[in-house]
Design a protein around this motif. Structure first.
Motif, PDB file in Angstrom:
ATOM      1  N   GLU A 187       3.367  -1.334   3.697  1.00 32.04           N
ATOM      2  CA  GLU A 187       2.732  -0.014   3.588  1.00 32.04           C
ATOM      3  C   GLU A 187       3.786   1.064   3.794  1.00 32.04           C
ATOM      4  OE1 GLU A 187      -1.505   1.965   5.006  1.00 32.04           O
ATOM      5  OE2 GLU A 187      -0.686   0.261   6.120  1.00 32.04           O
ATOM      6  N   ILE A 235       0.860  -1.183   0.000  1.00 33.64           N
ATOM      7  CA  ILE A 235       0.000   0.000   0.000  1.00 33.64           C
ATOM      8  C   ILE A 235       0.896   1.233   0.000  1.00 33.64           C
ATOM      9  CG2 ILE A 235      -1.766   1.295   1.250  1.00 33.64           C
ATOM     10  CD1 ILE A 235      -2.507  -1.470   2.563  1.00 33.64           C
ATOM     11  N   GLN A 236       0.732   2.082  -1.000  1.00 33.46           N
ATOM     12  CA  GLN A 236       1.585   3.247  -1.201  1.00 33.46           C
ATOM     13  C   GLN A 236       0.788   4.519  -0.944  1.00 33.46           C
ATOM     14  OE1 GLN A 236       4.225   5.273  -1.277  1.00 33.46           O
ATOM     15  NE2 GLN A 236       5.238   3.907  -2.732  1.00 33.46           N
ATOM     16  N   HIS A 237       1.275   5.352  -0.022  1.00 30.13           N
ATOM     17  CA  HIS A 237       0.615   6.627   0.271  1.00 30.13           C
ATOM     18  C   HIS A 237       1.326   7.816  -0.365  1.00 30.13           C
ATOM     19  CE1 HIS A 237      -2.260   4.725   2.931  1.00 30.13           C
ATOM     20  NE2 HIS A 237      -1.260   4.076   3.491  1.00 30.13           N
ATOM     21  N   GLN A 274       0.043   1.788  -6.695  1.00 35.72           N
ATOM     22  CA  GLN A 274      -0.061   0.786  -5.638  1.00 35.72           C
ATOM     23  C   GLN A 274       0.663  -0.501  -6.012  1.00 35.72           C
ATOM     24  OE1 GLN A 274      -1.522   1.495  -2.606  1.00 35.72           O
ATOM     25  NE2 GLN A 274      -1.560   3.526  -3.519  1.00 35.72           N
TER      26      GLN A 274
END
Length: 150
Positions: free
Chosen positions: A131, A54-56, A62
């Motif tokens: 993440e 999960i990439q913010h 993603q």
């Protein structure tokens, strides 16, 4: 005149922990940064990053593929070094999270250097990074952080 924060001269001390799981989590993030982000070896990302990552960061897609594509688009491949060249201030681990802090040299409108900080937060599960958070804005260009040395 801007004064740069003090950077760590002893990365091994930052990687140490009396808790073996915290030490392993810190080493995972450190080695991922060293091999994938610093050396640009996107083909090795699967050793550190989960498939459903999960990439913010709003500029990267993603999943593992999103990170691989971002690395390939933003930096060349380089030799792997034993330590990080980026000016690492601190590396912290608590529970399943690892935070890195780097000095970020920048230029102001007059072309004068000033120093900021860059923080990354990683969540670890089952020995992989699952993440990631950082302060990147959607309006920021893709960068090679390896160009941000002091």
């Amino acid at each position: 005149m801007s004064v740069p924060p003090v950077v760590s001269q002893d990365h091994e001390a930052l990687l140490a922990s009396p808790d073996p799981q915290l030490a392993a989590n810190k080493r995972l993030v450190y080695d991922m940064y060293r091999i994938v982000l610093q050396a640009g070896l996107a083909d090795r990302a699967h050793e550190f990053i989960a498939e459903d990552y999960i990439q913010h960061n709003p500029n990267a897609a993603q999943g593992l593929k999103g990170l691989v594509d971002y690395v390939r688009a933003s930096r060349p491949e380089r030799p792997i070094k034993d330590t990080l060249d980026l000016p690492l201030v601190h590396l912290m681990a608590e529970g399943n999270y690892v935070t890195t802090t780097f000095v970020r040299p920048e230029k102001d409108a007059k072309g004068e250097t000033y120093y900021s900080s860059w923080f990354d937060l990683y969540r670890i599960e089952n020995g992989k990074i699952v993440e990631h958070w950082d302060p990147m804005l959607k309006s920021d260009p893709k960068i090679d952080p390896n160009d941000k040395r002091i």
